[in-house]
Design a protein around this motif. Structure first.
Motif, mmCIF file in Angstrom:
data_model
loop_
_atom_site.group_PDB
_atom_site.id
_atom_site.type_symbol
_atom_site.label_atom_id
_atom_site.label_comp_id
_atom_site.label_asym_id
_atom_site.label_seq_id
_atom_site.Cartn_x
_atom_site.Cartn_y
_atom_site.Cartn_z
ATOM 1 N N ASP A 64 4.474 -7.186 7.671
ATOM 2 C CA ASP A 64 3.127 -7.224 7.107
ATOM 3 C C ASP A 64 2.905 -6.007 6.219
ATOM 4 N N ALA A 65 3.510 -4.880 6.596
ATOM 5 C CA ALA A 65 3.349 -3.650 5.825
ATOM 6 C C ALA A 65 4.621 -2.816 5.911
ATOM 7 N N ILE A 66 4.903 -2.130 4.828
ATOM 8 C CA ILE A 66 6.019 -1.181 4.763
ATOM 9 C C ILE A 66 5.426 0.136 4.297
ATOM 10 N N PHE A 67 5.655 1.180 5.068
ATOM 11 C CA PHE A 67 5.148 2.516 4.746
ATOM 12 C C PHE A 67 6.294 3.390 4.289
ATOM 13 N N THR A 68 6.092 4.108 3.214
ATOM 14 C CA THR A 68 7.067 5.092 2.776
ATOM 15 C C THR A 68 6.340 6.390 2.473
ATOM 16 N N GLY A 69 6.700 7.404 3.231
ATOM 17 C CA GLY A 69 6.028 8.685 3.090
ATOM 18 C C GLY A 69 6.842 9.734 2.373
ATOM 19 N N GLN A 70 8.031 9.360 1.917
ATOM 20 C CA GLN A 70 8.878 10.317 1.206
ATOM 21 C C GLN A 70 8.351 10.483 -0.209
ATOM 22 N N ALA A 71 7.962 11.706 -0.535
ATOM 23 C CA ALA A 71 7.305 11.960 -1.821
ATOM 24 C C ALA A 71 8.239 11.800 -3.009
ATOM 25 N N HIS A 86 8.143 -9.440 1.433
ATOM 26 C CA HIS A 86 7.910 -10.798 0.940
ATOM 27 C C HIS A 86 6.573 -10.771 0.202
ATOM 28 N N SER A 87 6.104 -11.886 -0.279
ATOM 29 C CA SER A 87 4.930 -11.874 -1.157
ATOM 30 C C SER A 87 3.665 -11.337 -0.489
ATOM 31 N N GLY A 88 3.527 -11.437 0.809
ATOM 32 C CA GLY A 88 2.322 -10.968 1.480
ATOM 33 C C GLY A 88 2.417 -9.567 2.067
ATOM 34 N N THR A 89 3.521 -8.889 1.840
ATOM 35 C CA THR A 89 3.726 -7.565 2.424
ATOM 36 C C THR A 89 2.974 -6.499 1.639
ATOM 37 N N HIS A 90 2.278 -5.628 2.357
ATOM 38 C CA HIS A 90 1.641 -4.464 1.741
ATOM 39 C C HIS A 90 2.674 -3.347 1.715
ATOM 40 N N LYS A 91 2.931 -2.812 0.536
ATOM 41 C CA LYS A 91 3.877 -1.693 0.383
ATOM 42 C C LYS A 91 3.040 -0.444 0.150
ATOM 43 N N VAL A 92 3.006 0.422 1.157
ATOM 44 C CA VAL A 92 2.107 1.561 1.188
ATOM 45 C C VAL A 92 2.894 2.838 0.933
ATOM 46 N N SER A 93 2.408 3.644 0.007
ATOM 47 C CA SER A 93 3.130 4.854 -0.380
ATOM 48 C C SER A 93 2.211 6.047 -0.580
ATOM 49 N N VAL A 94 2.802 7.218 -0.418
ATOM 50 C CA VAL A 94 2.125 8.441 -0.827
ATOM 51 C C VAL A 94 2.036 8.427 -2.349
ATOM 52 N N TRP A 95 1.240 9.326 -2.910
ATOM 53 C CA TRP A 95 1.032 9.386 -4.348
ATOM 54 C C TRP A 95 2.350 9.570 -5.080
ATOM 55 N N LEU A 103 5.307 -0.360 -8.127
ATOM 56 C CA LEU A 103 6.217 -0.884 -7.106
ATOM 57 C C LEU A 103 5.551 -0.992 -5.736
ATOM 58 N N PHE A 104 4.330 -0.484 -5.621
ATOM 59 C CA PHE A 104 3.632 -0.445 -4.336
ATOM 60 C C PHE A 104 2.281 -1.140 -4.463
ATOM 61 N N THR A 105 1.769 -1.673 -3.352
ATOM 62 C CA THR A 105 0.456 -2.308 -3.375
ATOM 63 C C THR A 105 -0.654 -1.319 -3.026
ATOM 64 N N ILE A 106 -0.329 -0.278 -2.275
ATOM 65 C CA ILE A 106 -1.290 0.774 -1.948
ATOM 66 C C ILE A 106 -0.614 2.122 -2.175
ATOM 67 N N VAL A 107 -1.215 2.950 -3.008
ATOM 68 C CA VAL A 107 -0.738 4.309 -3.245
ATOM 69 C C VAL A 107 -1.922 5.227 -2.976
ATOM 70 N N THR A 108 -1.727 6.197 -2.106
ATOM 71 C CA THR A 108 -2.845 7.056 -1.739
ATOM 72 C C THR A 108 -2.513 8.524 -1.927
ATOM 73 N N VAL A 121 1.552 12.376 5.240
ATOM 74 C CA VAL A 121 2.076 11.077 5.677
ATOM 75 C C VAL A 121 1.093 10.409 6.630
ATOM 76 N N LEU A 122 0.479 11.190 7.502
ATOM 77 C CA LEU A 122 -0.520 10.640 8.409
ATOM 78 C C LEU A 122 -1.718 10.110 7.620
ATOM 79 N N HIS A 123 -2.129 10.818 6.592
ATOM 80 C CA HIS A 123 -3.237 10.354 5.738
ATOM 81 C C HIS A 123 -2.909 8.977 5.153
ATOM 82 N N LEU A 124 -1.667 8.778 4.796
ATOM 83 C CA LEU A 124 -1.208 7.489 4.272
ATOM 84 C C LEU A 124 -1.567 6.369 5.243
ATOM 85 N N GLY A 125 -1.246 6.571 6.521
ATOM 86 C CA GLY A 125 -1.555 5.561 7.528
ATOM 87 C C GLY A 125 -3.042 5.414 7.778
#
Length: 178
Positions: A64-71, A86-95, A103-108, A121-125
């Motif tokens: 459902d979600a993939i988190f990547t915290g490596q800057a 897959h098409s419904g996966t949220h790809k969450v990344s640091v800035w 390449l990501f659906t959420i960048v914070t 990285v915790l802020h990302l989550g």
């Protein structure tokens, strides 16, 4: 990997029924080997053969979600997440640099007060899950850094200190990336 352990704890606390998998190098896999939030650890050795072996297994999990915290390594992180998703996966990344943000659906972007990588990285989550809490105050108290224990290592440290008659010491990681 140690700096991502607060995020792992947050995910398990906020989503107790979720399965939290980790993709790690063989060396980093040992760090989260007994982490209570981790369901599965997938290891890769950064060879093409290793990637061809692990990517289909990860993709089959239908995250459902993939988190990547490596800057750093925006292209590698984005492509890896995209190959797993897959098409419904949220790809969450640091800035990231603007050229990698697509390449990501959420960048914070972490707030300026979150100066430690673990807090960022915790802020990302926190951001992705919609939890309203300041990362820097939460990380140290509620979601501390965690590493797998090695009883043999503790014995070796005690012997080293006793042999040199040391009572206190400082450890500096000279190979740290950040």
């Amino acid at each position: 990997m140690i700096l991502t352990t607060p995020l792992l704890a947050l995910l398990k606390e906020q989503l107790p029924d979720a399965e939290v998998d980790v993709l790690a190098s063989p060396r980093n896999a040992t760090i989260v080997a007994d982490h209570p939030a981790v369901t599965r650890i997938y290891t890769h050795d950064h060879t093409w053969r290793g990637w061809l072996r692990v990517l289909p297994r990860l993709r089959a999990r239908r995250y459902d979600a993939i988190f990547t915290g490596q800057a750093g390594k925006g292209l590698r992180e984005g492509l890896t997440a995209s190959l797993i998703a897959h098409s419904g996966t949220h790809k969450v990344s640091v800035w990231r640099a603007k050229r990698y943000q697509g390449l990501f659906t959420i960048v914070t972007r972490a707030p300026r007060r979150a100066t430690h990588t673990a807090d960022q990285v915790l802020h990302l989550g926190l951001h992705a899950l919609g939890v309203n809490a300041p990362a820097s105050s939460v990380a140290g108290r509620r979601y501390g850094l965690r590493m797998a224990e090695d009883s043999g290592a503790a014995e070796r440290v005690d012997a080293f200190l006793a042999e040199r008659r040391l009572e206190s010491f400082i450890v500096v990681n000279l190979s740290a990336h950040f």
